[in-house]
Design a protein around this motif. Sequence first.
Motif, short mmCIF file in Angstrom:
data_model
loop_
_atom_site.label_atom_id
_atom_site.label_comp_id
_atom_site.label_asym_id
_atom_site.label_seq_id
_atom_site.Cartn_x
_atom_site.Cartn_y
_atom_site.Cartn_z
N MET A 1 0.85 -1.19 0.00
CA MET A 1 0.00 0.00 0.00
C MET A 1 0.89 1.25 0.00
SD MET A 1 -3.49 0.26 0.94
CE MET A 1 -4.34 1.60 0.23
N LEU A 2 0.45 2.25 -0.71
CA LEU A 2 1.25 3.48 -0.81
C LEU A 2 1.42 4.18 0.53
CD1 LEU A 2 -0.05 5.09 -4.12
CD2 LEU A 2 2.11 3.95 -3.72
N ARG A 3 0.43 4.10 1.38
CA ARG A 3 0.50 4.80 2.67
C ARG A 3 1.58 4.24 3.59
NH1 ARG A 3 -5.95 5.29 3.60
NH2 ARG A 3 -6.31 6.77 1.93
N ASP A 4 2.00 3.02 3.33
CA ASP A 4 3.04 2.40 4.15
C ASP A 4 4.45 2.73 3.66
OD1 ASP A 4 1.00 1.18 5.57
OD2 ASP A 4 1.02 -0.61 4.31
N PRO A 6 7.42 5.25 2.98
CA PRO A 6 7.91 6.59 3.33
C PRO A 6 8.32 7.42 2.11
CG PRO A 6 9.31 4.88 4.31
CD PRO A 6 8.22 4.19 3.57
N LEU A 7 8.79 6.77 1.05
CA LEU A 7 9.18 7.50 -0.16
C LEU A 7 7.97 8.19 -0.79
CD1 LEU A 7 11.42 8.32 -2.07
CD2 LEU A 7 11.08 6.18 -3.31
N LEU A 57 12.40 12.41 -7.94
CA LEU A 57 11.83 11.58 -6.87
C LEU A 57 10.68 10.72 -7.38
CD1 LEU A 57 11.91 14.05 -3.86
CD2 LEU A 57 13.23 11.95 -4.12
N ILE A 58 9.84 11.28 -8.24
CA ILE A 58 8.73 10.50 -8.82
C ILE A 58 9.28 9.36 -9.66
CG2 ILE A 58 6.83 10.58 -10.48
CD1 ILE A 58 6.32 13.48 -9.44
N LEU A 59 10.27 9.65 -10.49
CA LEU A 59 10.87 8.59 -11.30
C LEU A 59 11.53 7.52 -10.44
CD1 LEU A 59 12.40 10.70 -14.21
CD2 LEU A 59 10.36 9.23 -14.28
N LEU A 60 12.22 7.94 -9.39
CA LEU A 60 12.84 6.99 -8.46
C LEU A 60 11.78 6.12 -7.80
CD1 LEU A 60 15.41 6.03 -6.96
CD2 LEU A 60 14.89 7.79 -5.25
N LEU A 64 11.64 2.13 -8.29
CA LEU A 64 11.80 1.23 -7.16
C LEU A 64 10.57 0.38 -6.91
CD1 LEU A 64 13.65 3.55 -4.61
CD2 LEU A 64 14.60 1.62 -5.86
N ARG A 65 9.40 0.89 -7.23
CA ARG A 65 8.16 0.20 -6.91
C ARG A 65 7.55 -0.59 -8.06
NH1 ARG A 65 10.62 1.47 -3.23
NH2 ARG A 65 9.97 2.64 -1.47
N ARG A 66 8.12 -0.50 -9.25
CA ARG A 66 7.52 -1.23 -10.37
C ARG A 66 7.66 -2.74 -10.12
NH1 ARG A 66 12.37 -0.22 -14.45
NH2 ARG A 66 13.48 -2.10 -13.89
N GLY A 67 6.58 -3.41 -10.35
CA GLY A 67 6.56 -4.85 -10.16
C GLY A 67 6.44 -5.29 -8.71
N MET A 68 6.30 -4.35 -7.77
CA MET A 68 6.20 -4.70 -6.35
C MET A 68 4.77 -4.50 -5.85
SD MET A 68 9.52 -3.09 -4.62
CE MET A 68 11.15 -3.64 -4.95
N ILE A 69 3.81 -4.97 -6.60
CA ILE A 69 2.40 -4.78 -6.21
C ILE A 69 1.93 -5.98 -5.42
CG2 ILE A 69 0.06 -4.48 -7.06
CD1 ILE A 69 1.25 -2.95 -9.41
#
Length: 69
Positions: A1-4, A6-7, A57-60, A64-69
């Motif tokens: 979940m996005l809320r968890d 910190p980035l 920061l958005i690109l980072l 970092l989060r692609r494929g981590m759903i």
Amino acid sequence: MLRDDPLFYVVVAAVLVVLAILMIGIGGFAKGGEFNRKHANRLMRYRIIAQAVAVVLILLFVWLRRGMI
């Protein structure tokens, strides 16, 4: 979940900083006068720098989060 994540909050904060700088610049431009003459170019530079940081920061975040759903 996005809320968890910190980035996510760092990205949101960076975008809000860009928004705040933009609103101050637009307000100064609309009002005109001494504030606009004195600070318009500096605010534009700050906005461009903050915008570049936000985009990085958005690109980072996406990288970092692609494929981590």
